[in-house]
Design an enzyme around this catalytic site. Sequence first.
Site, PDB file in Angstrom:
ATOM      1  CE  LYS A  83     -14.891   6.516 -20.749  1.00  0.00           C
ATOM      2  NZ  LYS A  83     -14.263   7.905 -21.179  1.00  0.00           N
ATOM      3  CE  LYS A  89     -25.458   2.191  -3.089  1.00  0.00           C
ATOM      4  NZ  LYS A  89     -26.086   0.743  -2.502  1.00  0.00           N
ATOM      5  CG  PHE A  90     -27.538   2.329 -10.295  1.00  0.00           C
ATOM      6  CD1 PHE A  90     -27.159   2.936 -11.531  1.00  0.00           C
ATOM      7  CD2 PHE A  90     -28.971   2.468  -9.935  1.00  0.00           C
ATOM      8  CE1 PHE A  90     -27.900   3.513 -12.499  1.00  0.00           C
ATOM      9  CE2 PHE A  90     -29.754   3.236 -10.704  1.00  0.00           C
ATOM     10  CZ  PHE A  90     -29.331   3.483 -12.032  1.00  0.00           C
ATOM     11  CG  HIS A 132     -23.853  14.777 -16.122  1.00  0.00           C
ATOM     12  ND1 HIS A 132     -23.741  14.214 -17.165  1.00  0.00           N
ATOM     13  CD2 HIS A 132     -22.579  15.202 -15.934  1.00  0.00           C
ATOM     14  CE1 HIS A 132     -22.534  14.451 -17.682  1.00  0.00           C
ATOM     15  NE2 HIS A 132     -21.581  14.993 -16.917  1.00  0.00           N
ATOM     16  CE  LYS A 135     -23.258  16.419 -21.083  1.00  0.00           C
ATOM     17  NZ  LYS A 135     -21.621  16.709 -21.225  1.00  0.00           N
ATOM     18  CD  GLU A 163     -17.381   9.043 -18.655  1.00  0.00           C
ATOM     19  OE1 GLU A 163     -17.428   9.374 -20.009  1.00  0.00           O
ATOM     20  OE2 GLU A 163     -17.983   8.223 -18.260  1.00  0.00           O
ATOM     21  NE  ARG A 181     -15.880  15.786 -25.946  1.00  0.00           N
ATOM     22  CZ  ARG A 181     -16.523  14.776 -25.106  1.00  0.00           C
ATOM     23  NH1 ARG A 181     -15.697  13.687 -24.863  1.00  0.00           N
ATOM     24  NH2 ARG A 181     -17.540  14.638 -24.553  1.00  0.00           N
ATOM     25  CB  VAL A 214     -21.559  20.269 -27.163  1.00  0.00           C
ATOM     26  CG1 VAL A 214     -22.640  21.086 -27.633  1.00  0.00           C
ATOM     27  CG2 VAL A 214     -21.032  19.139 -28.060  1.00  0.00           C
TER      28      VAL A 214
HETATM   29  C1  MV4 Z   1     -23.852   6.211 -13.562  1.00  0.00           C
HETATM   30  C2  MV4 Z   1     -25.069   6.303 -13.125  1.00  0.00           C
HETATM   31  C3  MV4 Z   1     -25.679   6.030 -11.616  1.00  0.00           C
HETATM   32  N1  MV4 Z   1     -24.753   5.444 -10.941  1.00  0.00           N
HETATM   33  N2  MV4 Z   1     -22.945   5.730 -12.513  1.00  0.00           N
HETATM   34  C4  MV4 Z   1     -24.354   7.473 -18.186  1.00  0.00           C
HETATM   35  C5  MV4 Z   1     -23.136   7.629 -18.940  1.00  0.00           C
HETATM   36  C6  MV4 Z   1     -21.786   7.404 -18.583  1.00  0.00           C
HETATM   37  N3  MV4 Z   1     -20.929   8.360 -18.872  1.00  0.00           N
HETATM   38  C7  MV4 Z   1     -22.183   7.465 -17.028  1.00  0.00           C
HETATM   39  N4  MV4 Z   1     -23.678   7.294 -16.749  1.00  0.00           N
HETATM   40  C8  MV4 Z   1     -24.092   6.919 -15.708  1.00  0.00           C
HETATM   41  N5  MV4 Z   1     -23.266   6.584 -14.625  1.00  0.00           N
HETATM   42  C9  MV4 Z   1     -23.483   5.484 -11.561  1.00  0.00           C
HETATM   43  N6  MV4 Z   1     -22.519   4.827 -10.600  1.00  0.00           N
HETATM   44  C10 MV4 Z   1     -25.947   6.962 -14.195  1.00  0.00           C
HETATM   45  C11 MV4 Z   1     -25.538   7.229 -15.441  1.00  0.00           C
HETATM   46  C12 MV4 Z   1     -26.407   7.996 -16.184  1.00  0.00           C
HETATM   47  C13 MV4 Z   1     -26.209   9.135 -16.541  1.00  0.00           C
HETATM   48  C14 MV4 Z   1     -25.310   9.950 -16.081  1.00  0.00           C
HETATM   49  C15 MV4 Z   1     -25.144  11.315 -16.470  1.00  0.00           C
HETATM   50  C16 MV4 Z   1     -25.954  11.976 -17.499  1.00  0.00           C
HETATM   51  C17 MV4 Z   1     -27.102  11.153 -18.009  1.00  0.00           C
HETATM   52  C18 MV4 Z   1     -27.202   9.784 -17.377  1.00  0.00           C
HETATM   53  C19 MV4 Z   1     -28.208   9.177 -18.018  1.00  0.00           C
HETATM   54  C20 MV4 Z   1     -28.456   7.931 -17.588  1.00  0.00           C
HETATM   55  C21 MV4 Z   1     -27.546   6.974 -16.905  1.00  0.00           C
END
Ligand code: MV4
Length: 449
Positions: free
Chosen positions: A120, A205-206, A212, A241, A292, A296, A299
């Site tokens: 990633k 950063k969060f 999504h 999902k 990311e 593939r 779904v």
């Molecule tokens: C994040 C995020 C918040 N900030 N990255 C969760 C799975 C992984 N593929 C990426 N994810 C997340 N990354 C940053 N910088 C929150 C999540 C996340 C999330 C993302 C997409 C769909 C559902 C989620 C549920 C919880 C957390």
Amino acid sequence: MASGPFKKILIANRGEIALRIICACKDLGIPTVAVYSEADRNSLPVRFADQAICIGPAKSARSYLDIPSIISAAEITNVDAIHPGYGFLSENANFADVCRESGIKFIGPKPEVIAAMGIKERARAIMKDYGVPILPGSDGVLSSPEEAVETANRIGYPVILKASAGGGGRGMRVANSAEEVPHLLMQAQQEAGAAFSSADVYLEKFIGAPRHIEFQVLADEHGNVEILGERECSIQRRHQKLLEESPSPVLRAEVRERVSETLRQAIRAIGYSNAGTVEFLMDEKGDLYFIEVNARIQVEHPVTEAVTGIDLVKAQIRIAAGETLPEILGGPVVRSGHAIECRINAENPDTFTPSPGRITGLNLPGGVGIRVDTHAFQDGVIPPYYDSLVAKLIAHGKDRSEAIARMKRALDLFVVEGIHTSIPLHKRILNDPDFVEGNFDTNFIKRWF
Ligand code: MV4
């Protein structure tokens, strides 16, 4: 055409997607081989493929993940291509490489590209290089707690620590202050090392309440790339999902166009071919940030098929046979209307725990604007060994409100007896005022409880 269509295709998967791939092959006039575990002996893919071979016991590790068994089945049946579907071996670069070494076409990206996208933090660096927006974060893998604290202090809290080989939420930790960083870094590294091939962790950063949003990509082996619009996938629970739709009710056209054009160039530059998905998070301001690449078919691909009229699985097969996107698409991509998919899972609607078993009664909805992708049948069994997806219900309409109305009607006529399903949950989502308003993020389901 660079080369002709395939003589025969083996499907290295099970369930609804195996059946979906058989349908695409039938449309192309290509014979199919189903492989199945002992638990799937009486399944529809076995019944509707031209040939079927048992590859092992119920446990995935000894059947759908067993590379030697699948390659043996491919050699015995003399196929010239393998479609991996989603999950299982679909993003396994080693499997794609073994296929290549065995002279069998793997219907997916090149092994090198699958491997690069699977790391990633590397995918992030590559996308950044081509101008795709990413969140502020570490420059690659974190090499010490001190570096992690320094980086986090620089970008500001909260930050998220992520496993480089991760996905699906495992190996992630959120830090709200510098004091927490060293401890959470260790936890993330430990969890990543145990769950994946690598303990590498990076940081960004969060975003606390993101949406999504993901873009569907189609790319051939000659450098042609099409971006087929986005899917809004924020309605999920614990990284599973539940409902996806296209277009997103909130993505601004200007952001869609800008991101699509940047993505087109990035996908071409990295040598990506076949279908793929590029995932983004949207912040409160409506800006998108790359997270990311999924190398593939996914779904939720039927949502894009509904609004574009493109058969994505057929396109995958023709791309793998060397055809060009202009040949496959036959003109510009036009998106029309709105589509929604509900994932009907075999699960207890209160506890969300799996509810496998025998389907004793079944009525599948239909009618204008409705599609059902399923391997379910009357008296069929949903085994406990695999994911709990029973059916995908897809509604298409001229706009979002027509798609919602059709979905509600179809859910009313959808009857599954003998097992619990997520049908009641979907009815609740579709009647939620915030959902109807388009006012939701990835915490939507969590807020109910
Ligand atoms: C994040 C995020 C918040 N900030 N990255 C969760 C799975 C992984 N593929 C990426 N994810 C997340 N990354 C940053 N910088 C929150 C999540 C996340 C999330 C993302 C997409 C769909 C559902 C989620 C549920 C919880 C957390």
